[in-house]
Design an enzyme around this catalytic site. Structure first.
Site, PDB file in Angstrom:
ATOM      1  N   ARG A 187       0.809  -1.214   0.000  1.00  0.00           N
ATOM      2  CA  ARG A 187       0.000   0.000   0.000  1.00  0.00           C
ATOM      3  C   ARG A 187       0.842   1.263   0.000  1.00  0.00           C
ATOM      4  O   ARG A 187       0.548   2.237  -0.691  1.00  0.00           O
ATOM      5  CB  ARG A 187      -0.879  -0.081   1.252  1.00  0.00           C
ATOM      6  N   LEU A 233      -6.874   5.968  -0.906  1.00  0.00           N
ATOM      7  CA  LEU A 233      -6.504   4.572  -1.026  1.00  0.00           C
ATOM      8  C   LEU A 233      -7.548   3.785  -0.255  1.00  0.00           C
ATOM      9  O   LEU A 233      -7.690   3.948   0.961  1.00  0.00           O
ATOM     10  CB  LEU A 233      -5.100   4.328  -0.443  1.00  0.00           C
ATOM     11  N   SER A 234      -8.296   2.957  -0.941  1.00  0.00           N
ATOM     12  CA  SER A 234      -9.425   2.267  -0.326  1.00  0.00           C
ATOM     13  C   SER A 234      -8.961   1.308   0.765  1.00  0.00           C
ATOM     14  O   SER A 234      -7.796   0.898   0.817  1.00  0.00           O
ATOM     15  CB  SER A 234     -10.210   1.506  -1.382  1.00  0.00           C
ATOM     16  N   ALA A 235      -9.897   0.938   1.637  1.00  0.00           N
ATOM     17  CA  ALA A 235      -9.599   0.009   2.722  1.00  0.00           C
ATOM     18  C   ALA A 235      -9.079  -1.314   2.151  1.00  0.00           C
ATOM     19  O   ALA A 235      -9.646  -1.847   1.192  1.00  0.00           O
ATOM     20  CB  ALA A 235     -10.844  -0.228   3.552  1.00  0.00           C
ATOM     21  N   PRO A 236      -8.017  -1.872   2.738  1.00  0.00           N
ATOM     22  CA  PRO A 236      -7.439  -3.118   2.194  1.00  0.00           C
ATOM     23  C   PRO A 236      -8.451  -4.259   2.075  1.00  0.00           C
ATOM     24  O   PRO A 236      -8.448  -4.991   1.085  1.00  0.00           O
ATOM     25  CB  PRO A 236      -6.337  -3.450   3.207  1.00  0.00           C
TER      26      PRO A 236
END
Length: 387
Positions: free
Chosen positions: A39, A92-95
């Site tokens: 990430r 950055l979207s949630a993993p």
């Protein structure tokens, strides 16, 4: 921040995904892709953290620990990477959500993938890691983000094409249909150009409005696409699409203003269920423009509801065994609409969120429950095919 410190945060993220069952069993490749393409390799040097009043910057150079903590704050947490007018415009979207959506997409080696809404390029990178060199094209409307993603993809050694354009209003770059389409921003109605861009039997995965993401499969004749809800993630909306009602508490205050209630009645059901996400999703399907906020006090659960314009309702817990009070104001009785949808959900046997789906055709689209032939709710009229 030292590489070993980031390595520790990556390892803790991996372990948390494992502990919470967030690594999809059907897509074991994702765990390797997350390791190969961490990430932080796609994060800008400035992130934004909400301090309960406003978004404040976290600069990697000035506060590397804070920057890394925000980036790796948990598997269900997105990291805001850009603001527009004080509001988030990219993240950055949630993993866990990234893994879930890419699992739903079903990318295989050799698939041609159109990634809609490049952002920082992380999801395009993960798809490219799976599909192979030259198989992923990603489209971004923001020139700065497109340049950033292009640089980071190249640094990761990935052969993925970044194009600049408004993917909601145009078809995919290049010739021929794609096998998979993955959208990273929310739309209430699916542009027919997206369906037309995917080959028969191919799949589209996209965030649906304010709540939920959906996987559609294109029919063999290419004239429709249908599929099931996959989860309840919330994504930023299309920058150039219709404005969505704000979900913050200030928005309710703005809609209500200083108006007095025009209708008052006891609520004949337990408001505690308004914290049941299966019910909340059913309400989202039936009354898609209703924004619902909840909070607890000593008397129980309270709710605030509005439509983003002029109509509002509140559910007030009163304690001491008294029924909660439903107050409403504005030109429509939005509280009554939610109660009717609540009743319908109970009549259907309280289905969960995964029992709903969507069908899209060139001229209309609708949500359904139990299967495409089950109860249905129209979605806002789609743009005619070919427009």
């Amino acid at each position: 921040m030292a590489d070993e410190d980031l390595a520790g945060r990556r390892a803790r993220l991996d372990a948390e995904m494992e502990r919470c069952g967030a690594w999809p069993a059907a897509s074991p490749w994702l765990r390797g892709a997350f390791t190969a393409l961490p990430r932080d390799a796609f994060a800008p040097d400035r992130l934004w953290r909400w301090d309960n009043r406003a978004y404040v910057p976290l600069d990697r150079s000035a506060d590397p620990e804070g920057w890394a903590a925000e980036l790796y704050s948990g598997i269900y947490s997105a990291a805001v990477t850009q603001l527009d007018g004080g509001r988030p415009s990219s993240s950055l979207s949630a993993p866990s959500v990234v893994a879930d959506m890419l699992d739903s997409l079903g990318v295989e080696p050799g698939h041609r993938v159109w990634d809609v809404g490049t952002g920082q390029g992380w999801t395009a990178a993960l798809a490219a890691w799976r599909a192979g060199p030259g198989q992923v094209v990603t489209t971004e409307v923001d020139g700065h983000l497109a340049d950033f993603a292009r640089t980071r993809l190249a640094a990761a050694g990935l052969d993925a094409e970044v194009t600049l354009g408004n993917a909601t209003r145009s078809g995919p770059p290049g010739a021929g249909p794609v096998d998979r389409l993955h959208a990273t921003y929310a739309v209430e109605t699916v542009p027919w150009s997206w369906v037309a861009a995917v080959r028969p039997g191919g799949r589209l995965v996209y965030p649906w409005g304010r709540l939920g993401h959906v996987a559609l499969t294109v029919a063999d004749d290419g004239r429709s696409a249908t599929g099931w809800v996959q989860g309840l993630a919330q994504f930023m909306g299309d920058r150039h699409g219709p404005a969505q009602p704000s979900t913050g508490s200030a928005a309710f205050a703005q809609v209500r203003g200083d108006t007095a209630p025009e209708a008052r009645q006891a609520l004949d059901r337990d408001p505690q269920l308004l914290d049941d996400w299966d019910l909340r999703f059913a309400l989202r399907v039936a009354v898609p423009d209703a924004v619902l906020l909840t909070a607890r006090d000593d008397d129980g659960l309270n709710a605030w509801i509005h439509d983003g314009t002029r109509s509002w309702a509140t559910v007030t817990a009163r304690g001491d065994g008294e029924a909660p009070l439903l107050l409403q104001g504005g030109p429509r009785r939005i509280g009554d609409e939610l109660v009717a949808a609540w009743t319908r959900w109970e009549e259907l046997g309280r289905p969960d969120r995964y029992d709903y789906g969507i069908t899209v055709t060139p001229d209309e689209q609708w949500a359904w429950q139990g299967g495409p032939q089950g109860p249905r709710w129209p979605i806002a009229q789609a743009a005619p095919a070919g427009r």
